[in-house]
Scaffold this motif. Sequence first.
Motif, short mmCIF file in Angstrom:
data_model
loop_
_atom_site.label_atom_id
_atom_site.label_comp_id
_atom_site.label_asym_id
_atom_site.label_seq_id
_atom_site.Cartn_x
_atom_site.Cartn_y
_atom_site.Cartn_z
N GLY A 98 5.01 -2.18 -1.83
CA GLY A 98 3.67 -1.70 -1.48
C GLY A 98 2.76 -2.63 -1.34
O GLY A 98 2.82 -3.76 -1.98
N ALA A 99 1.45 -2.39 -0.53
CA ALA A 99 0.60 -3.35 -0.30
C ALA A 99 -0.93 -2.73 -0.66
O ALA A 99 -1.73 -3.16 0.32
CB ALA A 99 0.82 -3.97 0.89
N GLY A 100 -1.18 -1.81 -1.38
CA GLY A 100 -2.27 -0.98 -1.32
C GLY A 100 -3.20 -1.77 -2.47
O GLY A 100 -2.70 -2.85 -2.72
N GLY A 101 -3.90 -0.85 -2.96
CA GLY A 101 -4.71 -1.33 -4.08
C GLY A 101 -4.17 -1.85 -5.62
O GLY A 101 -4.47 -2.84 -6.04
N ALA A 102 -3.03 -1.32 -5.78
CA ALA A 102 -2.56 -1.28 -6.89
C ALA A 102 -1.60 -2.56 -6.51
O ALA A 102 -1.51 -3.53 -7.67
CB ALA A 102 -1.50 -0.02 -7.22
N ASN A 107 6.36 -3.92 2.50
CA ASN A 107 5.48 -2.67 2.66
C ASN A 107 5.96 -2.01 4.03
O ASN A 107 6.28 -2.54 5.13
CB ASN A 107 4.01 -2.77 2.94
CG ASN A 107 3.29 -1.78 2.81
OD1 ASN A 107 3.11 -0.85 1.81
ND2 ASN A 107 2.12 -1.91 3.60
N ARG A 108 5.81 -0.61 3.85
CA ARG A 108 6.33 0.03 5.11
C ARG A 108 5.66 -0.17 6.38
O ARG A 108 6.10 -0.41 7.41
CB ARG A 108 5.86 1.63 4.78
CG ARG A 108 6.08 2.52 6.08
CD ARG A 108 5.64 4.15 5.79
NE ARG A 108 4.27 3.99 5.21
CZ ARG A 108 3.63 5.30 4.95
NH1 ARG A 108 4.47 6.39 4.90
NH2 ARG A 108 2.32 5.17 4.54
N THR A 109 3.97 -0.68 6.27
CA THR A 109 3.53 -1.15 7.29
C THR A 109 3.57 -2.56 7.08
O THR A 109 2.75 -3.30 6.31
CB THR A 109 2.04 -0.61 7.28
OG1 THR A 109 2.19 0.92 7.27
CG2 THR A 109 1.09 -0.89 8.77
N LEU A 160 5.78 6.62 -3.71
CA LEU A 160 7.11 7.33 -3.82
C LEU A 160 7.58 7.42 -4.99
O LEU A 160 7.69 6.55 -5.78
CB LEU A 160 7.88 6.25 -2.65
CG LEU A 160 7.57 6.05 -1.24
CD1 LEU A 160 8.49 5.02 -0.63
CD2 LEU A 160 7.95 7.44 -0.65
P1 ATR Z 1 -2.88 2.38 -4.58
O1 ATR Z 1 -4.49 2.10 -4.87
O2 ATR Z 1 -2.42 3.43 -5.42
O3 ATR Z 1 -2.27 1.19 -4.41
P2 ATR Z 1 -3.06 3.08 -1.50
O4 ATR Z 1 -4.00 1.68 -1.62
O5 ATR Z 1 -3.36 4.10 -0.91
O6 ATR Z 1 -2.93 3.34 -3.13
O7 ATR Z 1 -1.51 2.34 -1.17
C1 ATR Z 1 -0.41 3.12 -1.01
C2 ATR Z 1 0.78 2.26 -0.77
O8 ATR Z 1 2.03 3.20 -0.87
C3 ATR Z 1 0.83 1.71 0.65
O9 ATR Z 1 1.44 0.26 0.29
C4 ATR Z 1 1.73 2.65 1.63
O10 ATR Z 1 2.39 1.96 2.67
P3 ATR Z 1 1.61 1.74 4.13
O11 ATR Z 1 0.65 0.62 3.81
O12 ATR Z 1 2.27 1.61 4.91
O13 ATR Z 1 0.70 3.13 4.15
C5 ATR Z 1 2.38 3.19 0.31
N1 ATR Z 1 3.18 4.34 0.86
C6 ATR Z 1 2.58 5.67 0.55
N2 ATR Z 1 3.62 6.56 1.31
C7 ATR Z 1 4.61 5.89 1.43
C8 ATR Z 1 5.82 6.37 2.30
N3 ATR Z 1 6.01 7.60 2.42
N4 ATR Z 1 6.83 5.40 2.37
C9 ATR Z 1 6.44 4.02 1.99
N5 ATR Z 1 5.44 3.70 1.52
C10 ATR Z 1 4.75 4.39 1.41
#
Ligand code: ATR
Length: 279
Positions: free
Chosen positions: A133-137, A157-159, A198
């Motif tokens: 994952g590469a979001g805020g957390a 990360n998915r993306t 997830l």
């Molecule tokens: P947070 O602040 O909790 O990190 P966020 O910034 O919305 O929330 O980030 C969500 C992360 O979960 C992202 O890395 C997202 O991947 P993308 O950058 O591809 O969107 C990942 N994520 C959310 N749903 C997913 C899924 N079904 N499969 C894989 N990664 C997922």
Amino acid sequence: MILSGKAKLAGVLGWPVGHSRSPRLHGFWLEHYGIDGAYLPLPVRPERFKAAVRALADLGFRGANVTVPHKLAAHELADSLTGRAEAIGAVNTLVFEDGRIRGDNTDGIGFYENLRTAAPRWPPSDGPAVVLGAGGAARAVLVALRDAGVPEIRLLNRTRPTAERLAAELGGGIRALDWERRPEALAEACLLVNTTSLGMTGQPALELDLAALPREAAVCDLVYAPLTTPLLAAAEARGNPTVDGLGMLLHQAVPGFAAWFGVEPQVTPALRAFVLAPG
Ligand code: ATR
């Protein structure tokens, strides 16, 4: 709870904020340490956020936690930032002092303190850490691991472009790999962290074959509803040390409580049980 005229005040700003566990968590500590103070849920719409923060400062609040969707706005608004808030690029803790607003981010330190406490033999090796994952957390986790000196961090990360941008921005041995390569990425790892949603109640499970992961590697899930995610259950079944997401939530609250109320609080099993209990 009966307050004096000198009660110390803090709270959590969010929209919505009704689901937040922070009032329960800080309320437990206030009572436990016998502090003349209160910690309130503070629902604030995004467009009123800055005015609300200034009003709290004017009212003599010691500070506040900041949650979704205000963490970036808090970063912009602060008069000064701690190094970790600057590195993470978001603020979850505000401290009002001498008419100035200091912005901190305690998510990374909360993650790391929880890891050190829950996995006592950390680090089990000098192998790479794997972060999903590469979001805020993820930003908070990456900064904490980088600053703790973990030499290599594999970021998946998915993306993928999001992971590449983050790796380039944060530097320090962070390498973006393809999401599809997550089974291989686990080879020789000392740590696996899920920062995606997830595995959360109502979301799909994280599909991941753990076969290549060394048995001593710690497995950490930031998801805490459910407390034992499918990932943690699979890790536990093969003997890996596991670290759940509730601990991070508890540990991230420590620096704010200490700054506002003047006591360094302890994260204890009694606190965990209280925060988990419905109410
Ligand atoms: P947070 O602040 O909790 O990190 P966020 O910034 O919305 O929330 O980030 C969500 C992360 O979960 C992202 O890395 C997202 O991947 P993308 O950058 O591809 O969107 C990942 N994520 C959310 N749903 C997913 C899924 N079904 N499969 C894989 N990664 C997922």
